[in-house]
Design an enzyme around this catalytic site. Sequence first.
Site, PDB file in Angstrom:
ATOM      1  N   HIS A   1       0.466   5.976  -6.368  1.00 20.36           N
ATOM      2  CA  HIS A   1      -0.194   6.332  -4.981  1.00 20.36           C
ATOM      3  C   HIS A   1      -0.619   7.807  -5.061  1.00 20.36           C
ATOM      4  CE1 HIS A   1      -0.509   6.643  -0.805  1.00 20.36           C
ATOM      5  NE2 HIS A   1       0.800   6.993  -0.520  1.00 20.36           N
TER       6      HIS A   1
ATOM      7  N   HIS B   1       4.163  13.550   7.429  1.00 21.47           N
ATOM      8  CA  HIS B   1       2.907  12.945   8.097  1.00 21.47           C
ATOM      9  C   HIS B   1       2.422  13.775   9.104  1.00 21.47           C
ATOM     10  CE1 HIS B   1       3.087   8.798   5.957  1.00 21.47           C
ATOM     11  NE2 HIS B   1       2.555   9.533   5.321  1.00 21.47           N
TER      12      HIS B   1
ATOM     13  N   HIS C   1       0.534   1.802   1.416  1.00 21.23           N
ATOM     14  CA  HIS C   1       0.080   1.805   2.796  1.00 21.23           C
ATOM     15  C   HIS C   1      -1.462   2.452   2.768  1.00 21.23           C
ATOM     16  CE1 HIS C   1       0.977   6.053   4.034  1.00 21.23           C
ATOM     17  NE2 HIS C   1       1.525   5.886   2.697  1.00 21.23           N
TER      18      HIS C   1
ATOM     19  N   TYR D   1      11.259   3.703   8.549  1.00 21.69           N
ATOM     20  CA  TYR D   1      10.053   3.796   7.847  1.00 21.69           C
ATOM     21  C   TYR D   1       8.956   2.754   8.094  1.00 21.69           C
ATOM     22  CZ  TYR D   1       7.895   5.266   3.501  1.00 21.69           C
ATOM     23  OH  TYR D   1       7.441   5.646   2.025  1.00 21.69           O
TER      24      TYR D   1
ATOM     25  N   GLU E   1      -1.046   9.966  -2.354  1.00 17.93           N
ATOM     26  CA  GLU E   1      -0.667  10.634  -1.234  1.00 17.93           C
ATOM     27  C   GLU E   1       0.126  12.006  -1.871  1.00 17.93           C
ATOM     28  OE1 GLU E   1       0.980   8.751   2.286  1.00 17.93           O
ATOM     29  OE2 GLU E   1       0.563  10.642   3.423  1.00 17.93           O
TER      30      GLU E   1
ATOM     31  N   ASP F   1       2.822  13.802  -1.579  1.00 17.94           N
ATOM     32  CA  ASP F   1       4.196  13.816  -1.716  1.00 17.94           C
ATOM     33  C   ASP F   1       4.415  13.141  -2.966  1.00 17.94           C
ATOM     34  OD1 ASP F   1       3.155  11.449  -0.200  1.00 17.94           O
ATOM     35  OD2 ASP F   1       5.259  10.850   0.375  1.00 17.94           O
TER      36      ASP F   1
HETATM   37 FE1  FEO Z   1       2.196   7.256   1.264  1.00 23.66          FE
HETATM   38 FE2  FEO Z   1       5.216   8.814   0.411  1.00 23.66          FE
HETATM   39  O1  FEO Z   1       3.653   8.811   0.801  1.00 23.66           O
END
Ligand code: FEO
Length: 397
Positions: A80, A24, A146, A193, A82, A84
């Site tokens: 998701h 991040h 998230h 985390y 994002e 990654d």
């Molecule tokens: Fe919200 Fe592992 O990315």
Amino acid sequence: MPVQTILPDIYSVGVTDWNVREFHGHTYTTKRGSTYNAYLIIDEKVTLVDTVLGSFSEELIGNIRQVLPPEKIDYIIANHVETDHSGSLPQIIKLAPQAKIIGTAKCKEGLQRHYYGNWEMQVVRTGDKLKLGKRTLEFIEAPMVHWPDSMFTYCPEEQLLLPNDAFGQHYATSERFDDEVDSCALMDEAQKYYANILWPLNDVILKKLQDVQKLNIPIKMIAPSHGVIWRKHPEKIIEAYLRWAKNETTPKVVVAYETMWGATAKMARAIADGLIDKGVEVKIFDIANSDRTEVIKEMLDAKGMIFGSSTHDNFMLPNIAAFMELIKGIKPKNRIMAVFGSFGWAGGAIKEIESLLIGAGAKDLVAGVGVKYAPDETELKCCHELGLTLADKVKSA
Ligand code: FEO
């Protein structure tokens, strides 16, 4: 990461990023590395659940190839957006252009804004089902767990939950399951985390966990998108998430400070001595020499938080300033706080930190201690007394 069968005809095909040390941007240090997990379900319809960071696309494709040609993928579940988890989608779509991408409405919007691929997508909502053959997938929208697009996927026939980021850990291991790794290190990474990614979203997470509990779905295995799979004790991580989301704390105090010539450090130690004298657990961090991700983890269950800084040019020092920006984002609720520090001719740091905390919603701010230049015996006694006062407060809270 070698391909592993996690259940009959369900494979872990993700990758291990052993050497990633920041996540991040620079907000999260990953001293134990991480994994980007993806799962391949072989049924009448072949389904890939999530992909991996784009730089690991070739490894993902190689892993899928060990099970079957990627060209045979029918569905890609995008839990998701994002990168990654979606970063290898363009490469997978190139190999399997017929594959249908499945995700939430926000996921569709997010993928378009990331990749501009104009891909065909099937938008799903909570309760929607997808028949694969012998197995079914059910979808549970999880907005802000998230990101707005986040979604959980559940396979009732296997009692398998695929919740993407939720219940994950940045924890690179050669082992794949919770019962194969050191349980202290695992819970340490899971707490880190949660604290560094999910803590500001406590209320949303609690509501989602309660909604999932109401669905009454049996969960035998949780396969998140980072770290190891919970097959032996999935209840352990669910219970921990409930505890953290409910903002449960212990009588523990974290002291985080930055010092210029050692006076503020001396004050930190005197405050800590007061806390220790009353039997309260204390963790002290000189922020300039500490891992901020670890400090936030320690704060997650600490009832008390004390911040200190020497004053420099009327403001706090730069490392504690960067740390306080994280606190401003987290907005810790229901904590006992105080601020301390030394100054030369014009103090400013204490006031600055206090207003930041008030702006972040702090309600229980105990009067702190400010000292000109270096503390004398009387002033160190005041610091010690602040520690005693805070100890009483955290113990009685
Ligand atoms: Fe919200 Fe592992 O990315």
